[in-house]
Design a protein around this motif. Structure first.
Motif, PDB file in Angstrom:
ATOM      1  N   CYS A 154     -58.467  14.278  34.235  1.00 21.53           N
ATOM      2  CA  CYS A 154     -57.791  14.673  33.311  1.00 21.53           C
ATOM      3  C   CYS A 154     -58.301  14.976  31.590  1.00 21.53           C
ATOM      4  O   CYS A 154     -58.311  15.466  30.867  1.00 21.53           O
ATOM      5  N   CYS A 190     -47.174  19.886  40.625  1.00 20.02           N
ATOM      6  CA  CYS A 190     -46.668  18.654  40.959  1.00 20.02           C
ATOM      7  C   CYS A 190     -45.066  18.616  40.357  1.00 20.02           C
ATOM      8  O   CYS A 190     -45.049  19.615  38.586  1.00 20.02           O
ATOM      9  N   LEU A 199     -36.835  16.336  33.782  1.00 21.88           N
ATOM     10  CA  LEU A 199     -37.877  16.813  33.619  1.00 21.88           C
ATOM     11  C   LEU A 199     -38.571  17.466  32.647  1.00 21.88           C
ATOM     12  O   LEU A 199     -37.580  18.594  32.833  1.00 21.88           O
ATOM     13  N   ARG A 202     -56.365  18.762  36.128  1.00 26.16           N
ATOM     14  CA  ARG A 202     -54.884  18.530  36.046  1.00 26.16           C
ATOM     15  C   ARG A 202     -54.064  18.809  34.269  1.00 26.16           C
ATOM     16  O   ARG A 202     -55.312  18.042  33.764  1.00 26.16           O
ATOM     17  N   GLY A 252     -42.277  15.019  39.157  1.00 22.95           N
ATOM     18  CA  GLY A 252     -41.493  14.306  39.035  1.00 22.95           C
ATOM     19  C   GLY A 252     -42.351  12.948  39.541  1.00 22.95           C
ATOM     20  O   GLY A 252     -41.993  12.003  40.462  1.00 22.95           O
ATOM     21  N   GLY A 253     -43.639  12.946  39.066  1.00 20.61           N
ATOM     22  CA  GLY A 253     -44.538  11.808  39.365  1.00 20.61           C
ATOM     23  C   GLY A 253     -45.236  11.783  40.775  1.00 20.61           C
ATOM     24  O   GLY A 253     -45.348  11.356  41.417  1.00 20.61           O
ATOM     25  N   GLY A 254     -44.884  13.372  41.874  1.00 21.11           N
ATOM     26  CA  GLY A 254     -45.031  13.149  42.998  1.00 21.11           C
ATOM     27  C   GLY A 254     -44.014  13.126  44.432  1.00 21.11           C
ATOM     28  O   GLY A 254     -44.275  13.301  45.108  1.00 21.11           O
ATOM     29  N   GLU A 304     -46.884  19.404  36.947  1.00 22.90           N
ATOM     30  CA  GLU A 304     -48.205  19.105  37.085  1.00 22.90           C
ATOM     31  C   GLU A 304     -49.014  20.248  37.759  1.00 22.90           C
ATOM     32  O   GLU A 304     -48.802  20.748  38.880  1.00 22.90           O
ATOM     33  N   ASN A 337     -50.283  19.277  32.425  1.00 27.65           N
ATOM     34  CA  ASN A 337     -49.283  19.434  32.699  1.00 27.65           C
ATOM     35  C   ASN A 337     -48.612  20.431  31.649  1.00 27.65           C
ATOM     36  O   ASN A 337     -48.910  21.000  30.726  1.00 27.65           O
ATOM     37  N   GLN A 372     -44.184  17.665  45.598  1.00 22.11           N
ATOM     38  CA  GLN A 372     -45.678  18.681  45.434  1.00 22.11           C
ATOM     39  C   GLN A 372     -45.767  19.298  46.419  1.00 22.11           C
ATOM     40  O   GLN A 372     -45.191  19.441  47.751  1.00 22.11           O
TER      41      GLN A 372
END
Length: 183
Positions: free
Chosen positions: A18, A132, A166, A87, A134-136, A170, A89, A139
């Motif tokens: 991060c 990625c 969304l 990573r 939607g939180g995975g 990511e 966004n 992917q």
């Protein structure tokens, strides 16, 4: 154009995916190791002799950057490098501000808008290794794919994000970091 990252870095074990910052301090010269890789999390550590997950081949990365820069350095001029992972966004609102270019064996970010660079920390010559959304829920690996395949995965992630309301996707990036030694 020269590669813009010309700093001395201390590679900290606590560096996380991060973080877009690195501690800059002089390194002591170590001529026995010309190339290294840094790993963002304990899960990235290589198992046995295999490469860590989602880290591109360092020699391929160096050659791809040289191709896009239009330079041909000799092995004697070849500086030390490490590969960092991060990573970010990427907002789906407006123009993402990224241009991609294909070099032999790798797709690199060839340019990034100032707004996107400020918001995400993405730099020219980074390479996208995973996307990625939607939180995975979506992917896709883009590691070592060609430009068309990479674009297809980016478009699929974008479409997934839009269909699910969304506002961002990511990206997992690899960054080639040039190491210079303090005198």
């Amino acid at each position: 154009m020269r590669y813009p990252t010309v700093l001395c870095f201390v590679l900290l074990a606590s560096w996380t995916t991060c973080s877009n910052s690195f501690g800059a301090q002089p390194l002591k010269r170590n001529t026995s190791c010309r190339h290294s890789q840094i790993f963002a999390t304990p899960d990235d550590q290589p198992q046995g002799n295999g490469p860590p997950p989602n880290v591109v081949d360092q020699r391929t990365f160096i050659e791809a950057v040289k191709v896009l820069q239009g330079s041909e350095a000799t092995p004697e001029d070849d500086p030390a490098y490490v590969i960092g992972k991060l990573r970010v966004n990427l907002s789906m609102q407006g123009d993402p501000g990224l241009d991609l270019a294909e070099a032999p064996g790798l797709v690199l970010i060839s340019s990034v808008s100032q707004q996107t660079a400020d918001d995400t920390g993405i730099q020219p010559f980074d390479t996208i290794v995973e996307v990625c959304a939607g939180g995975g829920a979506f992917q896709g690996s883009t590691k070592a794919l060609n430009l068309e395949e990479t674009s297809e995965i980016l478009m699929a992630a974008s479409m997934h994000a839009v269909e699910n309301g969304l506002t961002e996707i990511e990206l997992e990036l690899n960054r080639l970091i040039k190491i210079e030694y303090a005198d």
